[in-house]
Design a protein around this motif. Structure first.
Motif, PDB file in Angstrom:
ATOM      1  N   ASP A  61       1.017  -1.238   0.021  1.00 63.01           N
ATOM      2  CA  ASP A  61      -0.086   0.040   0.086  1.00 63.01           C
ATOM      3  C   ASP A  61       0.680   1.259   0.012  1.00 63.01           C
ATOM      4  N   GLU A  62       2.138   1.370   0.878  1.00 66.08           N
ATOM      5  CA  GLU A  62       2.687   2.281   0.926  1.00 66.08           C
ATOM      6  C   GLU A  62       3.506   2.624  -0.216  1.00 66.08           C
ATOM      7  N   LEU A  63       3.861   1.549  -0.902  1.00 68.81           N
ATOM      8  CA  LEU A  63       4.636   1.744  -2.090  1.00 68.81           C
ATOM      9  C   LEU A  63       3.895   2.399  -3.301  1.00 68.81           C
ATOM     10  N   ILE A  64       2.738   2.006  -3.264  1.00 69.19           N
ATOM     11  CA  ILE A  64       1.486   2.631  -4.343  1.00 69.19           C
ATOM     12  C   ILE A  64       1.605   4.098  -4.113  1.00 69.19           C
ATOM     13  N   VAL A  65       1.473   4.620  -2.746  1.00 71.37           N
ATOM     14  CA  VAL A  65       1.201   5.932  -2.545  1.00 71.37           C
ATOM     15  C   VAL A  65       2.514   6.772  -2.735  1.00 71.37           C
ATOM     16  N   THR A  66       3.818   5.924  -2.478  1.00 71.92           N
ATOM     17  CA  THR A  66       4.959   6.526  -2.984  1.00 71.92           C
ATOM     18  C   THR A  66       5.163   6.792  -4.605  1.00 71.92           C
ATOM     19  N   LEU A  67       4.622   5.681  -5.298  1.00 74.57           N
ATOM     20  CA  LEU A  67       4.806   5.589  -6.854  1.00 74.57           C
ATOM     21  C   LEU A  67       3.941   7.014  -7.120  1.00 74.57           C
ATOM     22  N   ARG A  68       2.781   7.045  -6.802  1.00 74.69           N
ATOM     23  CA  ARG A  68       2.121   8.320  -7.321  1.00 74.69           C
ATOM     24  C   ARG A  68       2.425   9.537  -6.848  1.00 74.69           C
ATOM     25  N   ASP A  69       3.185   9.603  -5.486  1.00 77.18           N
ATOM     26  CA  ASP A  69       3.590  10.734  -5.204  1.00 77.18           C
ATOM     27  C   ASP A  69       5.065  11.283  -5.843  1.00 77.18           C
ATOM     28  N   THR A  70       5.857  10.220  -6.297  1.00 74.17           N
ATOM     29  CA  THR A  70       6.971  10.334  -6.850  1.00 74.17           C
ATOM     30  C   THR A  70       7.044  10.571  -8.343  1.00 74.17           C
ATOM     31  N   LEU A  71       6.091   9.706  -8.974  1.00 75.54           N
ATOM     32  CA  LEU A  71       6.150   9.389 -10.534  1.00 75.54           C
ATOM     33  C   LEU A  71       5.392  10.191 -10.990  1.00 75.54           C
ATOM     34  N   GLY A  72       4.095  10.521 -10.061  1.00 74.58           N
ATOM     35  CA  GLY A  72       2.744  11.210 -10.514  1.00 74.58           C
ATOM     36  C   GLY A  72       2.010  10.447 -11.598  1.00 74.58           C
ATOM     37  N   VAL A  73       1.908   9.103 -11.165  1.00 76.18           N
ATOM     38  CA  VAL A  73       1.087   8.061 -12.000  1.00 76.18           C
ATOM     39  C   VAL A  73      -0.527   8.341 -11.294  1.00 76.18           C
TER      40      VAL A  73
END
Ligand SMILES: Nc1ncnc2c1ncn2[C@@H]1O[C@H](COP(=O)(O)OP(=O)(O)OP(=O)(O)O)[C@@H](O)[C@H]1O
Length: 244
Positions: free
Chosen positions: A183-195
């Motif tokens: 879950d945390e990884l998904i949020v990080t990806l959205r925050d860092t990669l803007g997906v």
């Protein structure tokens, strides 16, 4: 400024023979959000996701993804569109006879003219983005834990730097600790990669901690669209079940 809409479903009708699954399903997904497709078993969540990624066709309505109505897209447009999103299916589906690095590199080899050494570098980078150490690169899927396999699948779905990610039940089959880490990884990806992330989920923790907005499907329609805060105000007994 208004946030751009990445996906818009308009009056989607889906049926398998006489069995009507969606009867006028409409919703919008905005750029940069983590959006959930929820609903009871058999309510048509996965079918809706499959329609967005053109694995299945709705009977009528419009499904506009990244500005194109995928229901009427030509083969050529569809082929280009498919390279603009990443998909992680519930059962990961890594090729068992390939190493993790080879699995991640497949799409880059197929769709780009990038030299092999650079594909290898880029694949290692994708592994690091999803929190996998370099030593995993030469391992085979059977040598990884469930959580690591999911991460490897996610690395593969990021291969072509998509701005849109589709995830089907991403935490299913994971132990609670791995599920929360994912879950945390998904949020990080959205925050860092803007997906923008679209996911089918049953997981109540994911729902509470990860989703920005979601729809709840039921009786062939969208019964709810909005945030967790909004859902908490509902007086509808059926919808309240999604809070407990
Ligand atoms: N290819 C198909 N042919 C016939 N019926 C189908 C097909 N795919 C899905 N269905 C039916 O459509 C309905 C919705 O299925 P779907 O998998 O989208 O539901 P879901 O909400 O994702 O369910 P679950 O939470 O149990 O995975 C089910 O009744 C299913 O049997």
């Amino acid at each position: 400024m208004k946030t751009p809409v990445i996906i818009e479903a308009k009056e989607i009708v889906t049926s398998f023979g006489d069995n009507v699954i969606h009867d006028g399903v409409s919703f919008k997904i905005q750029k940069g959000e983590i959006f959930g497709l929820l609903g009871g078993s058999g309510s048509g969540k996965t079918t809706l996701l499959r329609e967005m990624i053109m694995l299945q066709k709705a009977h009528s309505g419009e499904m506009i993804v990244l500005g194109t109505n995928v229901l009427t897209a030509s083969q050529k447009t569809a082929q280009k569109l498919r390279q603009r999103w990443g998909v992680l299916f519930q059962f990961g589906a890594l090729f068992t006879s390939l190493t993790i690095l080879e699995n991640v590199a497949i799409a880059m080899k197929e769709y780009t003219q990038v030299p092999d050494w650079l594909i290898e570098e880029a694949s290692l980078m994708k592994l690091s983005i999803v929190g996998l150490p370099p030593k995993v690169a030469t391992m085979y899927p059977s040598e990884l834990s469930g959580g690591m396999k999911k991460r490897a699948g996610l690395a593969r779905s990021l291969a072509l730097d998509p701005k849109l990610l589709f995830l089907d039940e991403p935490t299913s089959g994971l132990d609670p600790q791995s599920a929360r880490a994912f879950d945390e990884l998904i949020v990080t990806l959205r925050d860092t990669l803007g997906v923008t992330v679209v996911m089918v989920t049953h997981d109540k923790d994911t729902m509470a901690n990860v989703l920005d907005r979601f729809i709840i499907l039921g009786n062939k329609k969208v019964q709810f669209e909005g945030t967790m805060e909004l859902l908490k105000q509902t007086t509808d007994e059926e919808l309240k079940k999604f809070l407990s």
